[in-house]
Motif scaffolding. Structure first.
Motif, short mmCIF file in Angstrom:
data_model
loop_
_atom_site.label_atom_id
_atom_site.label_comp_id
_atom_site.label_asym_id
_atom_site.label_seq_id
_atom_site.Cartn_x
_atom_site.Cartn_y
_atom_site.Cartn_z
N ALA A 149 -1.15 16.33 1.66
CA ALA A 149 -1.21 15.40 0.79
C ALA A 149 -1.42 13.91 1.26
N LEU A 150 -0.13 13.77 2.61
CA LEU A 150 -0.27 12.57 2.76
C LEU A 150 -1.36 12.05 3.28
N LEU A 151 -2.03 13.03 4.20
CA LEU A 151 -2.95 12.46 4.80
C LEU A 151 -4.11 12.32 3.83
N LEU A 152 -3.95 12.76 2.07
CA LEU A 152 -5.06 12.43 1.23
C LEU A 152 -4.53 11.74 1.12
N GLU A 153 -3.58 10.52 0.75
CA GLU A 153 -3.75 10.34 0.30
C GLU A 153 -3.95 8.04 0.67
N GLN A 154 -4.56 8.04 1.78
CA GLN A 154 -4.86 6.53 2.69
C GLN A 154 -4.22 6.26 3.13
N ARG A 155 -2.90 5.96 2.64
CA ARG A 155 -2.04 4.79 3.57
C ARG A 155 -1.66 5.06 5.43
N LEU A 156 -1.65 6.60 5.81
CA LEU A 156 -1.83 7.74 6.67
C LEU A 156 -3.13 6.61 8.14
N ALA A 157 -3.76 6.92 7.39
CA ALA A 157 -5.21 6.38 8.04
C ALA A 157 -6.08 6.77 6.60
N ALA A 158 -6.69 5.51 6.77
CA ALA A 158 -7.64 5.35 5.84
C ALA A 158 -9.68 6.19 5.87
N GLY A 159 -9.62 6.79 4.71
CA GLY A 159 -10.45 7.55 5.50
C GLY A 159 -11.39 9.41 5.49
N VAL A 160 -9.32 9.76 6.45
CA VAL A 160 -9.73 11.26 5.77
C VAL A 160 -9.95 12.00 4.11
N GLY A 161 -10.30 13.13 4.24
CA GLY A 161 -9.98 13.49 3.11
C GLY A 161 -9.93 15.18 3.30
N ASN A 162 -10.69 16.09 2.33
CA ASN A 162 -9.77 17.16 2.69
C ASN A 162 -10.56 18.25 3.62
N ILE A 163 -11.74 18.30 4.12
CA ILE A 163 -11.78 18.22 5.50
C ILE A 163 -11.52 18.33 7.17
N TYR A 164 -10.97 17.07 7.13
CA TYR A 164 -11.53 16.70 8.20
C TYR A 164 -9.08 16.59 7.80
N ALA A 165 -8.47 16.34 7.16
CA ALA A 165 -7.69 16.53 7.06
C ALA A 165 -6.78 18.42 7.29
N ASP A 166 -7.87 19.10 7.32
CA ASP A 166 -7.41 20.92 7.42
C ASP A 166 -8.12 20.79 8.95
N GLU A 167 -9.26 19.85 8.95
CA GLU A 167 -9.56 20.51 10.40
C GLU A 167 -7.97 19.73 12.14
N ALA A 168 -7.88 18.53 11.50
CA ALA A 168 -7.19 18.02 12.40
C ALA A 168 -5.28 18.50 12.11
N LEU A 169 -4.82 18.98 10.76
CA LEU A 169 -3.58 19.46 11.06
C LEU A 169 -3.69 21.39 12.28
N PHE A 170 -5.10 22.73 11.80
CA PHE A 170 -5.08 22.85 12.58
C PHE A 170 -5.60 22.60 15.03
N ARG A 171 -5.96 21.70 14.19
CA ARG A 171 -6.09 20.92 15.80
C ARG A 171 -4.72 20.78 15.95
N ALA A 172 -3.36 20.47 15.49
CA ALA A 172 -1.74 19.52 15.81
C ALA A 172 -1.41 21.31 16.07
N ARG A 173 -1.48 21.96 15.21
CA ARG A 173 -0.98 22.97 14.80
C ARG A 173 0.51 23.05 13.97
N LEU A 174 0.02 22.33 12.88
CA LEU A 174 0.95 21.60 12.07
C LEU A 174 0.68 23.26 10.88
N SER A 175 1.68 23.11 10.08
CA SER A 175 1.06 23.51 8.47
C SER A 175 0.91 22.87 7.40
#
Length: 273
Positions: A149-175
């Motif tokens: 939810a935080l990644l989708l809000e655009q405040r942590l990082a502008a431009g991140v949406g559903n695809i790249y939030a999922d992919e980044a969380l996987f690479r970071a090994r975080l739920s």
């Protein structure tokens, strides 16, 4: 919905086609979606930048055309059955293609975003020097919301949406369900670096074109990053790291893909009696 890599790819492809051109008219029949477009008539294109998922077309005489592609918007070099607006130029034309009609265009005084408040609330660009880990870490620590939810809000990082939030969380090994305030500093660092890496790779490959092919580059070519998706759109398929079937759930109203083994949820602490 086109995210940072798709919008940045579009910007790079459009820039040589638009820079220095004079706009003769923006032709359309939908003044509610395409606002104040008559102001662009006769103006010269002086630049094209991006902020988050927005394209910012810098026009002469202090004007700016702000473009949001919505869910299925994009530019084409030829008219399509879903052309909604035509950029008529002093040399040729560009066609705004948008099957689902969620795209928007505003022509405003440069920097006047009163009609587009989201532009004033965006966080830092994750591929810029403004994206700094100390600020990212502090924002995470203050929130009780899930990471997805935080990644989708655009405040942590502008431009991140559903695809790249999922992919980044996987690479970071975080739920994706892990709350911001529950993240350890080293975990936050992994996510920070994963976001930068995933987005940079996706931009280099022209973004992601999914099975519906709603996103294409202006010349009709697909992106290439979909071939590297580890979790997004792969529910039930084996995780590329461990072989566990990829799971799909809902976070913040969005379908969320993750590996249950590589991105385990932490057990809740037992309440004291």
């Amino acid at each position: 919905m086109p995210e940072l890599p798709e919008v940045e790819t579009t910007r790079r492809r459009l820039l040589p086609l638009l820079l220095g051109r004079r706009i003769l008219a923006l032709d359309h029949g939908d003044p509610k979606r395409y606002r104040h477009t008559e102001k662009a008539r006769g103006k010269r294109v002086e630049g094209l930048s991006r902020r988050g998922k927005f394209l910012l077309l810098e026009l002469s005489e202090g004007l700016e055309a702000v473009i949001h592609l919505g869910m299925t918007g994009g530019f084409r070099l030829e008219r399509t059955p879903h052309t909604r607006l035509v950029f008529r130029l002093d040399q040729g034309a560009l066609f705004f293609h948008d099957p689902r009609r969620f795209g928007r265009i505003w022509v405003v005084e440069r920097g006047d975003y009163r009609e587009i408040p989201l532009l004033t609330r965006l966080g830092p660009e994750p591929l810029s020097e403004d994206f700094r880990f100390p600020t990212f870490w502090e924002e995470l620590r203050r929130s009780a919301k899930p990471l997805k939810a935080l990644l989708l809000e655009q405040r942590l990082a502008a431009g991140v949406g559903n695809i790249y939030a999922d992919e980044a969380l996987f690479r970071a090994r975080l739920s994706p369900f892990l709350k911001g305030k529950e993240v350890e500093k080293e975990e936050a660092k992994r996510l920070f670096l994963a976001l930068k890496a995933v987005l940079a790779e996706a931009v280099a490959l022209g973004g992601s074109t999914l099975s519906d092919r709603s996103y294409q580059q202006p010349d009709g070519l697909p992106g290439g990053f979909q071939e590297r998706h580890a979790v997004y759109g792969r529910a039930g398929l084996p995780c590329p790291a461990c072989g566990t079937p990829i799971a799909k759930d809902v976070v913040a109203g969005r379908g969320t893909h993750f590996c249950p083994r590589c991105q385990p949820q932490r057990p809740r602490p037992r309440s004291k009696r």
